[in-house]
Design a protein around this motif. Structure first.
Motif, mmCIF file in Angstrom:
data_model
loop_
_atom_site.group_PDB
_atom_site.id
_atom_site.type_symbol
_atom_site.label_atom_id
_atom_site.label_comp_id
_atom_site.label_asym_id
_atom_site.label_seq_id
_atom_site.Cartn_x
_atom_site.Cartn_y
_atom_site.Cartn_z
ATOM 1 N N LEU A 103 0.882 -1.177 0.000
ATOM 2 C CA LEU A 103 0.000 0.000 0.000
ATOM 3 C C LEU A 103 0.914 1.219 0.000
ATOM 4 O O LEU A 103 1.680 1.434 0.942
ATOM 5 C CB LEU A 103 -0.892 0.001 1.243
ATOM 6 C CG LEU A 103 -1.728 1.272 1.478
ATOM 7 C CD1 LEU A 103 -2.728 1.508 0.348
ATOM 8 C CD2 LEU A 103 -2.466 1.185 2.818
ATOM 9 N N LEU A 104 0.860 1.959 -1.111
ATOM 10 C CA LEU A 104 1.803 3.064 -1.330
ATOM 11 C C LEU A 104 1.066 4.362 -1.605
ATOM 12 O O LEU A 104 0.057 4.367 -2.318
ATOM 13 C CB LEU A 104 2.637 2.779 -2.582
ATOM 14 C CG LEU A 104 3.676 1.680 -2.528
ATOM 15 C CD1 LEU A 104 3.919 1.132 -3.920
ATOM 16 C CD2 LEU A 104 4.976 2.216 -1.951
ATOM 17 N N GLY A 105 1.606 5.454 -1.082
ATOM 18 C CA GLY A 105 1.012 6.743 -1.421
ATOM 19 C C GLY A 105 1.666 7.880 -0.657
ATOM 20 O O GLY A 105 2.667 7.696 0.035
ATOM 21 N N GLY A 106 1.075 9.053 -0.836
ATOM 22 C CA GLY A 106 1.634 10.252 -0.213
ATOM 23 C C GLY A 106 2.519 11.024 -1.169
ATOM 24 O O GLY A 106 3.133 12.016 -0.796
ATOM 25 N N ARG A 107 2.617 10.552 -2.381
ATOM 26 C CA ARG A 107 3.322 11.273 -3.454
ATOM 27 C C ARG A 107 2.671 10.883 -4.769
ATOM 28 O O ARG A 107 1.941 9.884 -4.837
ATOM 29 C CB ARG A 107 4.811 10.950 -3.478
ATOM 30 C CG ARG A 107 5.136 9.505 -3.837
ATOM 31 C CD ARG A 107 6.602 9.340 -4.174
ATOM 32 N NE ARG A 107 7.024 7.961 -4.326
ATOM 33 C CZ ARG A 107 6.870 7.222 -5.436
ATOM 34 N NH1 ARG A 107 6.247 7.736 -6.494
ATOM 35 N NH2 ARG A 107 7.308 5.979 -5.488
ATOM 36 N N ARG A 108 2.938 11.653 -5.836
ATOM 37 C CA ARG A 108 2.404 11.282 -7.152
ATOM 38 C C ARG A 108 3.150 10.053 -7.648
ATOM 39 O O ARG A 108 4.366 9.968 -7.553
ATOM 40 C CB ARG A 108 2.580 12.440 -8.153
ATOM 41 C CG ARG A 108 1.616 13.586 -7.916
ATOM 42 C CD ARG A 108 0.161 13.158 -8.015
ATOM 43 N NE ARG A 108 -0.262 12.913 -9.375
ATOM 44 C CZ ARG A 108 -0.888 13.806 -10.136
ATOM 45 N NH1 ARG A 108 -1.168 15.010 -9.663
ATOM 46 N NH2 ARG A 108 -1.237 13.503 -11.371
ATOM 47 N N MET A 109 2.425 9.117 -8.203
ATOM 48 C CA MET A 109 3.018 7.870 -8.700
ATOM 49 C C MET A 109 3.009 7.877 -10.221
ATOM 50 O O MET A 109 1.948 8.032 -10.829
ATOM 51 C CB MET A 109 2.182 6.674 -8.271
ATOM 52 C CG MET A 109 1.859 6.671 -6.831
ATOM 53 S SD MET A 109 3.069 5.717 -5.945
ATOM 54 C CE MET A 109 2.260 5.821 -4.394
ATOM 55 N N PRO A 110 4.158 7.690 -10.839
ATOM 56 C CA PRO A 110 4.180 7.658 -12.309
ATOM 57 C C PRO A 110 3.458 6.428 -12.868
ATOM 58 O O PRO A 110 3.424 5.379 -12.209
ATOM 59 C CB PRO A 110 5.675 7.597 -12.633
ATOM 60 C CG PRO A 110 6.317 7.046 -11.420
ATOM 61 C CD PRO A 110 5.467 7.433 -10.249
ATOM 62 N N TRP A 111 2.854 6.589 -14.020
ATOM 63 C CA TRP A 111 2.249 5.449 -14.710
ATOM 64 C C TRP A 111 2.605 5.559 -16.179
ATOM 65 O O TRP A 111 2.498 6.649 -16.740
ATOM 66 C CB TRP A 111 0.714 5.430 -14.532
ATOM 67 C CG TRP A 111 0.150 4.143 -15.076
ATOM 68 C CD1 TRP A 111 -0.419 3.957 -16.297
ATOM 69 C CD2 TRP A 111 0.160 2.866 -14.432
ATOM 70 N NE1 TRP A 111 -0.762 2.637 -16.454
ATOM 71 C CE2 TRP A 111 -0.424 1.959 -15.316
ATOM 72 C CE3 TRP A 111 0.626 2.427 -13.188
ATOM 73 C CZ2 TRP A 111 -0.566 0.603 -14.996
ATOM 74 C CZ3 TRP A 111 0.479 1.095 -12.880
ATOM 75 C CH2 TRP A 111 -0.121 0.189 -13.794
ATOM 76 N N PRO A 112 3.050 4.516 -16.867
ATOM 77 C CA PRO A 112 3.224 3.177 -16.299
ATOM 78 C C PRO A 112 4.409 3.099 -15.356
ATOM 79 O O PRO A 112 5.321 3.910 -15.455
ATOM 80 C CB PRO A 112 3.445 2.306 -17.546
ATOM 81 C CG PRO A 112 4.061 3.241 -18.544
ATOM 82 C CD PRO A 112 3.443 4.579 -18.291
ATOM 83 N N PRO A 113 4.394 2.099 -14.443
ATOM 84 C CA PRO A 113 5.553 1.919 -13.575
ATOM 85 C C PRO A 113 6.736 1.459 -14.424
ATOM 86 O O PRO A 113 6.524 0.815 -15.453
ATOM 87 C CB PRO A 113 5.110 0.834 -12.593
ATOM 88 C CG PRO A 113 4.043 0.085 -13.307
ATOM 89 C CD PRO A 113 3.379 1.058 -14.266
ATOM 90 N N SER A 114 7.953 1.763 -14.009
ATOM 91 C CA SER A 114 9.095 1.386 -14.858
ATOM 92 C C SER A 114 9.403 -0.097 -14.703
ATOM 93 O O SER A 114 9.018 -0.711 -13.726
ATOM 94 C CB SER A 114 10.307 2.208 -14.469
ATOM 95 O OG SER A 114 10.557 2.035 -13.104
#
Ligand code: AMP
Ligand code: ZN
Length: 114
Positions: A103-114
């Protein structure tokens, strides 16, 4: 599972920052967090990966996801969204072979993941 670090965390043989547990699930902070919030949600039953899940595990898989949602809703840092990830197998980056949700968060997550 003698050499499983998550089984050792669950049995308290190994120290960790457990933030929730019940009869079937434990949740602890990732030791190498990739975001301001990075929790690991694990079944107490040793299942090595998603690939190893069977019909018998339907219930626990549902519980893991609902626990992720419940914890996310209590975490102000995740008000803007969050990501739930299962890495399955080596090519996906699975390093610990005891099923877990990140469970991840608290920042913007790039998509797609590398
Ligand atoms: P995965 O690559 O999906 O198998 O994820 C395994 C995760 O477990 C990684 O994010 C590690 O940082 C984390 N991890 C490994 N050992 C521990 C530990 N002793 N306590 C908490 N997290 C751990
Ligand atoms: Zn295990």
């Amino acid at each position: 599972m003698i050499d499983c670090i998550f089984c050792k965390i669950i049995s308290k043989e190994m120290k960790s920052d457990i933030i929730y547990e019940d009869e079937r699930i434990a949740v602890f902070k990732d030791i190498n967090p990739q975001a301001p919030v990075h929790h690991l949600i694990v079944p107490k039953k040793h299942i090595s990966s998603l690939s190893e899940c069977t019909e018998e595990d339907k219930g626990i898989i549902g519980e893991l996801f609902l626990k992720a949602k419940e914890l996310a809703e209590k975490e102000p840092n995740l008000a803007g969204g969050y990501r739930v990830i299962i890495n399955n197998g080596k090519d996906a980056g699975q390093a610990v072979f005891h099923l877990h949700l990140h469970l991840l968060g608290g920042r913007r997550m790039p998509w797609p993941p590398s």
